[in-house]
Design an enzyme around this catalytic site. Structure first.
Site, mmCIF file in Angstrom:
data_model
loop_
_atom_site.group_PDB
_atom_site.id
_atom_site.type_symbol
_atom_site.label_atom_id
_atom_site.label_comp_id
_atom_site.label_asym_id
_atom_site.label_seq_id
_atom_site.Cartn_x
_atom_site.Cartn_y
_atom_site.Cartn_z
ATOM 1 N N THR A 93 47.419 -51.311 41.864
ATOM 2 C CA THR A 93 46.455 -50.501 42.625
ATOM 3 C C THR A 93 46.463 -49.070 42.099
ATOM 4 O OG1 THR A 93 46.926 -51.883 44.542
ATOM 5 C CG2 THR A 93 45.787 -49.807 44.965
ATOM 6 N N ARG A 141 50.493 -61.226 30.711
ATOM 7 C CA ARG A 141 51.139 -62.546 30.726
ATOM 8 C C ARG A 141 50.104 -63.688 30.683
ATOM 9 N NH1 ARG A 141 56.434 -63.388 32.110
ATOM 10 N NH2 ARG A 141 57.727 -61.547 32.493
ATOM 11 N N GLY A 180 64.626 -66.672 41.017
ATOM 12 C CA GLY A 180 64.730 -65.453 40.205
ATOM 13 C C GLY A 180 63.606 -64.483 40.491
ATOM 14 N N ILE A 240 56.696 -54.685 36.556
ATOM 15 C CA ILE A 240 57.914 -54.550 37.373
ATOM 16 C C ILE A 240 58.987 -53.866 36.526
ATOM 17 C CG2 ILE A 240 59.758 -55.759 38.569
ATOM 18 C CD1 ILE A 240 57.795 -57.933 39.330
ATOM 19 N N SER A 241 59.131 -54.319 35.288
ATOM 20 C CA SER A 241 60.150 -53.801 34.349
ATOM 21 C C SER A 241 61.437 -53.452 35.096
ATOM 22 C CB SER A 241 59.608 -52.615 33.545
ATOM 23 O OG SER A 241 58.833 -51.731 34.320
ATOM 24 N N SER A 272 54.542 -53.317 45.343
ATOM 25 C CA SER A 272 54.784 -51.886 45.604
ATOM 26 C C SER A 272 53.525 -51.046 45.374
ATOM 27 C CB SER A 272 55.946 -51.369 44.738
ATOM 28 O OG SER A 272 55.646 -51.539 43.365
ATOM 29 N N GLY A 273 52.509 -51.632 44.748
ATOM 30 C CA GLY A 273 51.247 -50.906 44.544
ATOM 31 C C GLY A 273 51.025 -50.446 43.112
ATOM 32 N N LYS A 274 51.737 -51.063 42.157
ATOM 33 C CA LYS A 274 51.612 -50.660 40.744
ATOM 34 C C LYS A 274 50.182 -50.840 40.225
ATOM 35 C CE LYS A 274 54.619 -53.686 39.269
ATOM 36 N NZ LYS A 274 54.919 -54.376 40.537
ATOM 37 N N ASN A 318 58.964 -59.217 27.166
ATOM 38 C CA ASN A 318 57.675 -58.845 27.773
ATOM 39 C C ASN A 318 57.507 -57.328 27.744
ATOM 40 O OD1 ASN A 318 55.334 -59.107 29.484
ATOM 41 N ND2 ASN A 318 56.594 -58.655 31.280
HETATM 42 N N1 PPS Z 1 60.226 -64.426 39.381
HETATM 43 C C1 PPS Z 1 59.316 -63.446 39.471
HETATM 44 N N2 PPS Z 1 59.715 -62.179 39.684
HETATM 45 C C2 PPS Z 1 58.794 -61.197 39.771
HETATM 46 N N3 PPS Z 1 57.450 -61.395 39.648
HETATM 47 C C3 PPS Z 1 57.011 -62.652 39.428
HETATM 48 C C4 PPS Z 1 57.920 -63.722 39.336
HETATM 49 N N4 PPS Z 1 57.211 -64.849 39.105
HETATM 50 C C5 PPS Z 1 55.925 -64.510 39.072
HETATM 51 N N5 PPS Z 1 55.790 -63.178 39.250
HETATM 52 C C6 PPS Z 1 54.496 -62.486 39.148
HETATM 53 O O1 PPS Z 1 54.558 -61.807 37.894
HETATM 54 C C7 PPS Z 1 54.238 -60.448 38.045
HETATM 55 C C8 PPS Z 1 55.245 -59.546 37.329
HETATM 56 O O2 PPS Z 1 55.073 -59.601 35.956
HETATM 57 P P1 PPS Z 1 55.686 -58.456 35.064
HETATM 58 O O3 PPS Z 1 55.281 -58.775 33.672
HETATM 59 O O4 PPS Z 1 55.287 -57.148 35.614
HETATM 60 O O5 PPS Z 1 57.258 -58.661 35.263
HETATM 61 S S1 PPS Z 1 58.460 -58.104 34.392
HETATM 62 O O6 PPS Z 1 58.163 -56.682 34.095
HETATM 63 O O7 PPS Z 1 58.538 -58.881 33.166
HETATM 64 O O8 PPS Z 1 59.651 -58.257 35.220
HETATM 65 C C9 PPS Z 1 54.264 -60.130 39.521
HETATM 66 O O9 PPS Z 1 53.148 -59.287 39.707
HETATM 67 P P2 PPS Z 1 53.168 -57.990 40.638
HETATM 68 O O10 PPS Z 1 53.206 -58.526 42.035
HETATM 69 O O11 PPS Z 1 51.881 -57.302 40.300
HETATM 70 O O12 PPS Z 1 54.363 -57.145 40.302
HETATM 71 C C10 PPS Z 1 54.158 -61.483 40.204
HETATM 72 O O13 PPS Z 1 52.802 -61.725 40.530
HETATM 73 N N1 ADP Z 2 49.260 -46.717 48.523
HETATM 74 C C1 ADP Z 2 49.142 -47.854 49.203
HETATM 75 N N2 ADP Z 2 49.206 -47.856 50.550
HETATM 76 C C2 ADP Z 2 49.088 -49.012 51.231
HETATM 77 N N3 ADP Z 2 48.894 -50.233 50.662
HETATM 78 C C3 ADP Z 2 48.831 -50.293 49.328
HETATM 79 C C4 ADP Z 2 48.962 -49.110 48.514
HETATM 80 N N4 ADP Z 2 48.862 -49.475 47.232
HETATM 81 C C5 ADP Z 2 48.686 -50.816 47.229
HETATM 82 N N5 ADP Z 2 48.655 -51.312 48.483
HETATM 83 C C6 ADP Z 2 48.515 -52.721 48.857
HETATM 84 O O1 ADP Z 2 49.727 -53.366 48.540
HETATM 85 C C7 ADP Z 2 49.502 -54.646 48.021
HETATM 86 C C8 ADP Z 2 50.178 -54.756 46.649
HETATM 87 O O2 ADP Z 2 49.547 -53.876 45.752
HETATM 88 P P1 ADP Z 2 49.534 -54.176 44.197
HETATM 89 O O3 ADP Z 2 48.864 -53.033 43.556
HETATM 90 O O4 ADP Z 2 48.990 -55.538 43.930
HETATM 91 O O5 ADP Z 2 51.107 -54.143 43.892
HETATM 92 P P2 ADP Z 2 51.897 -54.603 42.604
HETATM 93 O O6 ADP Z 2 50.974 -54.487 41.426
HETATM 94 O O7 ADP Z 2 53.053 -53.662 42.521
HETATM 95 O O8 ADP Z 2 52.318 -56.004 42.863
HETATM 96 C C9 ADP Z 2 48.006 -54.843 47.960
HETATM 97 O O9 ADP Z 2 47.613 -55.589 49.092
HETATM 98 C C10 ADP Z 2 47.449 -53.436 48.041
HETATM 99 O O10 ADP Z 2 46.201 -53.378 48.668
#
Ligand code: PPS
Ligand code: ADP
Length: 274
Positions: free
Chosen positions: A112, A137, A227, A177-178, A108-110, A154
């Site tokens: 970033t 993590r 999951g 994500i929380s 979702s862009g967290k 976490n």
């Molecule tokens: N099962 C599952 N569900 C969601 N995400 C997963 C999972 N397994 C691995 N990952 C990777 O872990 C990142 C999320 O970690 P978080 O510590 O933010 O998760 S949580 O708050 O404890 O739910 C998440 O990173 P982000 O994409 O940046 O959100 C993923 O890269």
């Molecule tokens: N505001 C935005 N508009 C378009 N794309 C974005 C935006 N913010 C992030 N992205 C793109 O979305 C993808 C996921 O971003 P990321 O920050 O890694 O998300 P998350 O931390 O929630 O997993 C990356 O490829 C990033 O470049």
């Protein structure tokens, strides 16, 4: 009652209840014991240059001096107040310590936004620190899986670390994500009113899945990750958060514009000055 004069704080046993008192201390005489303990802490605090009101607050939150102090599995622990406090640190940094909690689906862009925000605030002369779920993590939380209980732990640990950063006067940006509302609300409850700023990345699952920068959605759809949030694990959006960021197309929603929206909120609420 005679023992009260001796050293009343020693007779206070703390429990996990909100006020930090055990049920056995709810009778009128027990209330007297409690109040005297607060007074004694205030007197002792004065000699340590801690304001009496802080001693009362510390007592009420279960952090006061006294044998029998209990917090979770830690027993006989004693809170040590330092004479340099948050207000002084904030004055030094010319800002207010707080926690900006960014929640949303994977992709979702967290992260970033967290980095764009940190960069923009740094440029303005504000001290920040980013706690990213993925990164934490790798170390502190490497023992935790993605089961609901482990996600809760976490979030609790990151909430506690964020609280310490906030107390240090730093603007702490936590991006996780929380997925569960109650876990986020528990972190909010750790901080004083207004110091937990929840930012919701309100980006539809289809957009996140389309982005899929790490290929995790593809793996989850193929059943290779179980999951996964949004696919076969829940995400509970905030009901009443401070900032909601959406993707409606155009430059308006660039990460730096999203960061500007958060900075406007911080400015309006007075976080960017001491
Ligand atoms: N099962 C599952 N569900 C969601 N995400 C997963 C999972 N397994 C691995 N990952 C990777 O872990 C990142 C999320 O970690 P978080 O510590 O933010 O998760 S949580 O708050 O404890 O739910 C998440 O990173 P982000 O994409 O940046 O959100 C993923 O890269
Ligand atoms: N505001 C935005 N508009 C378009 N794309 C974005 C935006 N913010 C992030 N992205 C793109 O979305 C993808 C996921 O971003 P990321 O920050 O890694 O998300 P998350 O931390 O929630 O997993 C990356 O490829 C990033 O470049």
């Amino acid at each position: 009652m005679a023992v009260i004069g001796a050293a009343p704080w020693r007779f206070c046993s703390f429990s996990d209840s909100k006020l930090g008192f055990s049920d056995s201390l709810s009778s009128p005489s027990a209330k007297f014991v409690r109040w005297n303990a607060v007074r004694f802490d205030a007197v002792k605090a004065r000699s340590r240059h801690v304001t009496p009101i802080k001693a009362v607050k510390a007592f009420v939150s279960g952090q006061a001096d006294g044998a029998g102090g209990k917090n979770g599995m830690s027993t006989n622990i004693v809170w040590h107040e330092c004479s340099v406090d948050k207000l002084e640190r904030q004055r030094l940094l010319q800002q207010k310590g707080c926690v900006i909690w960014i929640t949303g689906l994977s992709g979702s862009g967290k992260s970033t936004l967290a980095c764009a925000l940190s960069r923009a605030l740094h440029f303005r002369g504000n001290l920040t620190y980013v706690l990213d779920g993925d990164n934490v993590r790798h170390g502190l939380n490497r023992d935790l899986s993605f089961r609901a209980e482990d996600r809760a732990e976490n979030i609790r640990r990151i909430g506690e670390v964020a609280k310490l950063f906030s107390d240090s006067g730093i603007i702490c940006i936590a991006s996780l994500i929380s997925p569960y509302r109650k876990d986020r609300d528990a972190c909010r409850a750790m901080l004083s009113e207004g110091n937990f700023i929840e930012v919701f990345m309100d980006i539809p699952l289809e957009v996140c899945e389309e982005r899929d920068p790490k290929g995790l959605y593809k793996l989850a759809r193929a059943g290779k990750i179980r999951g996964f949030t949004g696919i076969d694990d829940p995400y509970e959006p905030p009901l009443n958060c401070e900032v909601v960021l959406q993707q409606t197309g155009g430059d308006y929603n660039s990460p730096s514009d999203m960061a500007k929206t958060v900075i406007s909120y911080l400015e309006e609420k007075g976080y960017l000055k001491a």
